[in-house]
Design a protein around this motif. Structure first.
Motif, PDB file in Angstrom:
ATOM      1  N   THR A   1       1.654 -12.873   9.249  1.00 37.72           N
ATOM      2  CA  THR A   1       0.521 -13.769   9.050  1.00 37.72           C
ATOM      3  C   THR A   1      -0.288 -13.904  10.323  1.00 37.72           C
ATOM      4  O   THR A   1      -1.422 -14.354  10.302  1.00 37.72           O
ATOM      5  CB  THR A   1       0.979 -15.157   8.557  1.00 37.72           C
TER       6      THR A   1
ATOM      7  N   SER B   1       7.769  -8.263  -0.285  1.00 38.30           N
ATOM      8  CA  SER B   1       6.960  -7.052  -0.239  1.00 38.30           C
ATOM      9  C   SER B   1       5.492  -7.459  -0.204  1.00 38.30           C
ATOM     10  O   SER B   1       5.140  -8.591  -0.531  1.00 38.30           O
ATOM     11  CB  SER B   1       7.244  -6.154  -1.444  1.00 38.30           C
ATOM     12  N   TRP B   2       4.641  -6.518   0.217  1.00 36.13           N
ATOM     13  CA  TRP B   2       3.214  -6.815   0.250  1.00 36.13           C
ATOM     14  C   TRP B   2       2.416  -5.537   0.025  1.00 36.13           C
ATOM     15  O   TRP B   2       2.911  -4.434   0.226  1.00 36.13           O
ATOM     16  CB  TRP B   2       2.814  -7.517   1.540  1.00 36.13           C
ATOM     17  N   THR B   3       1.212  -5.728  -0.441  1.00 32.14           N
ATOM     18  CA  THR B   3       0.312  -4.618  -0.719  1.00 32.14           C
ATOM     19  C   THR B   3      -1.082  -4.986  -0.232  1.00 32.14           C
ATOM     20  O   THR B   3      -1.356  -6.147   0.093  1.00 32.14           O
ATOM     21  CB  THR B   3       0.239  -4.297  -2.224  1.00 32.14           C
TER      22      THR B   3
ATOM     23  N   MET C   1      -4.579  -8.968  -0.046  1.00 30.98           N
ATOM     24  CA  MET C   1      -3.324  -8.650   0.638  1.00 30.98           C
ATOM     25  C   MET C   1      -2.238  -9.577   0.110  1.00 30.98           C
ATOM     26  O   MET C   1      -1.754 -10.454   0.810  1.00 30.98           O
ATOM     27  CB  MET C   1      -3.498  -8.802   2.149  1.00 30.98           C
ATOM     28  N   PRO C   2      -1.837  -9.402  -1.182  1.00 26.01           N
ATOM     29  CA  PRO C   2      -0.823 -10.301  -1.729  1.00 26.01           C
ATOM     30  C   PRO C   2       0.564 -10.005  -1.190  1.00 26.01           C
ATOM     31  O   PRO C   2       0.939  -8.857  -0.989  1.00 26.01           O
ATOM     32  CB  PRO C   2      -0.893 -10.042  -3.234  1.00 26.01           C
ATOM     33  N   VAL C   3       1.303 -11.073  -0.935  1.00 25.23           N
ATOM     34  CA  VAL C   3       2.681 -10.998  -0.471  1.00 25.23           C
ATOM     35  C   VAL C   3       3.543 -11.622  -1.555  1.00 25.23           C
ATOM     36  O   VAL C   3       3.240 -12.713  -2.042  1.00 25.23           O
ATOM     37  CB  VAL C   3       2.860 -11.755   0.860  1.00 25.23           C
ATOM     38  N   THR C   4       4.608 -10.944  -1.957  1.00 24.41           N
ATOM     39  CA  THR C   4       5.471 -11.468  -3.003  1.00 24.41           C
ATOM     40  C   THR C   4       6.910 -11.533  -2.515  1.00 24.41           C
ATOM     41  O   THR C   4       7.296 -10.800  -1.605  1.00 24.41           O
ATOM     42  CB  THR C   4       5.416 -10.598  -4.274  1.00 24.41           C
TER      43      THR C   4
ATOM     44  N   HIS D   1       5.240  -8.401   6.590  1.00 23.37           N
ATOM     45  CA  HIS D   1       3.832  -8.780   6.609  1.00 23.37           C
ATOM     46  C   HIS D   1       3.706  -9.894   7.643  1.00 23.37           C
ATOM     47  O   HIS D   1       4.398 -10.909   7.565  1.00 23.37           O
ATOM     48  CB  HIS D   1       3.390  -9.296   5.239  1.00 23.37           C
TER      49      HIS D   1
END
Length: 166
Positions: A160, A84-86, A47-50, A158
């Motif tokens: 946490t 953004s996150w995926t 679940m990377p967040v950029t 997103h």
């Protein structure tokens, strides 16, 4: 009471749950704890967040530095921009009827919004939020277990800690 930090954290007992939505939301569904489906046989989740960067200063990038110089004379000073996150996940095809039903529900949600949460078993805080199911697959290897995969694109924030999504 605090638990000592483990030397190595394993995800084998991680919790991954989702609920198919009628519309996107930034508020955790009230019925999530009762109605969410679980995918217990996942092999990996990510679940990377950029954070995108916005550069106001334009660096000298055209051409090459003059002979004898140490490189560019101007450097960009980026500022944080939009986040953004995926989510990507894969797992073995589920062994029990309820687990297969959850897997099929996620596959059939392609193009729809879901509320998704995940956490390692030893932790108590879920991360996630609202996401669009953007891809699903069913890789079938010649000599291994049949697996499934899915990709999600976050819709909005997103969290946490999804308990703060109220």
């Amino acid at each position: 009471m605090t638990n000592p930090a483990p030397d190595v954290m394993y995800g084998e007992q991680s919790l991954f749950r989702f609920l198919v939505l009628n519309a996107p939301t930034q508020i955790r569904p009230v019925s999530f704890d009762d109605d969410a489906l679980e995918l217990p046989e996942l092999t990996t989740t990510d679940m990377p967040v950029t954070v995108a960067t916005v550069a106001r200063d334009t660096p000298n990038m055209y051409g090459t530095p003059t002979s004898g110089s140490n490189g560019p004379t101007s450097w960009a000073k980026p500022k944080p921009g939009q986040g953004s996150w995926t989510v990507s996940l894969s797992g073995n095809v589920q062994p029990t009827a309820p687990e297969r039903a959850a897997m099929k529900a996620l596959q059939e949600a392609r193009g729809r919004y879901i509320w998704v949460e995940r956490r390692p078993d030893q932790e108590t805080v879920n991360e996630g939020g609202c996401a669009l199911v953007t891809s699903t697959g069913k890789p079938i290897p010649a000599d291994g277990p049949v697996t499934f995969s899915a990709g999600l694109t976050g819709y909005g924030k997103h969290f946490t800690d999804t308990s703060t999504a109220v």
